[in-house]
Design an enzyme around this catalytic site. Sequence first.
Site, short mmCIF file in Angstrom:
data_model
loop_
_atom_site.label_atom_id
_atom_site.label_comp_id
_atom_site.label_asym_id
_atom_site.label_seq_id
_atom_site.Cartn_x
_atom_site.Cartn_y
_atom_site.Cartn_z
N TYR A 1 0.85 -1.19 0.00
CA TYR A 1 0.00 0.00 0.00
C TYR A 1 0.89 1.23 0.00
O TYR A 1 1.74 1.39 0.86
CB TYR A 1 -0.90 -0.01 1.24
N ASP B 1 9.36 2.73 -0.49
CA ASP B 1 8.33 3.36 0.33
C ASP B 1 8.66 3.05 1.79
O ASP B 1 8.38 1.97 2.28
CB ASP B 1 6.96 2.81 -0.04
N LYS C 1 5.02 9.01 8.96
CA LYS C 1 4.98 8.41 10.31
C LYS C 1 5.98 9.05 11.27
O LYS C 1 5.75 10.14 11.78
CB LYS C 1 5.19 6.90 10.24
#
Length: 428
Positions: free
Chosen positions: A145, A240, A268
């Site tokens: 994702y 990613d 994050k």
Amino acid sequence: MTTITKSKELFDRAQKSIPGGVNSPVRAFKSVGGTPVFMERAKGAYMYDADGKKYIDYINSWGPMILGHAYEPVVKAIQERALQSTSFGAPTELEIDMAELIVSMAPNVDMVRMVSSGTEACMSALRLARGYTGRNKFIKFEGCYHGHADAFLVKAGSGVATFNIQAVPGVTAGVSIDTLTAPYNDLEAVQKLVNDNHGQIAAIIIEPVAGNMGCILPEPGFLEGLRGICDKEGIVFIFDEVMTGFRLAPGGAQERLGINADLVTYGKVIGGGMPVGAFGGKREIMQHIAPLGNVYQAGTLSGNPIAMIAGYTMLKTLKENPGIYKELDEKTEYLHKGLDKAFSAGNEPYVINRLGSMISVHFSDKPINNFAAAASANNTFFNKFFHAMLSDGIYLPPSAFETWFISTALSKEDIDETIDAAGKAINF
């Protein structure tokens, strides 16, 4: 008599004004069933819901709370910076400080551009790779994702996998035709896609350690093989690291796994809990971003001072205290061993995947090394396990397709309590 919880009341109210009652789909508990828990506050390793119930937290805001909730230096830095204004719409020295800190910690990152989310970071990195190479197609991996930009929602993980959405309405065929997919850990499938689309592929984007179909590790030689293909074919290799960046090591997965990427996306941890993202990489590629080049990317709140000071304070702490990563590894290993012992006393086959402070549990008798394997696990049993743990005050991701995140705030006693709860849950 059934007690109506405050969370139930809030969820009923929320559904009248918010689609599904939540602002991100996995929070709705749709895959695990039941009513989502509405949180009121958190400190250290614990969250407290609207009814005041305490939970040991294994989500940690899906990764950024690496030092626990309400980490005092970050909170203090935010409070002090907010007095100077929450946004300028103009450059600040703090943005330079943040960029220099990231460059000093992350391998192969010469320049970095701040954005406001991981989705925006991945979307921008892909656009940059396309602009740099002059090609349109890219390869992603089933179950990975990279945010909810249209091009990434083909065979995606995270909430898309949780809700079993295979084709996303609103994503046109014209967009999806340039998205090529391969199974994670399948180098031959990637090579075939490259051969079949020779000279047309701009980028290969991957979660170097997948966290959106559970924690799934790259098999030996897989990332090295991808790096080799990219070098041979002139393809931009994008990591990613929205989850793994500054969590697996001070330099993220690149440092931990010893693999060089051309572009890297972050989120994050770099925001210390504030909404933030970034993409960076080699100067040769990054200088194609406007205003240096003609690949356009912009954001009104990019480099927001509140997000920057939170992230800067967090990263500076991690850089100056590398022992944090040893502590995280040791606590996660302790949890792994404890769960292994607890589950072995039950009758349900299981697999535990772990790297650093990322860990996931899959109820399966087969190795979990790609999305198909994760999807074939007994996820109905996971849902029951989730609720048994929740009732015992252990807050796990409400999906079998998400990794757990460990924070330094967890104590040995917290982990022992978690292991005990798991031992009961496996035999409920």
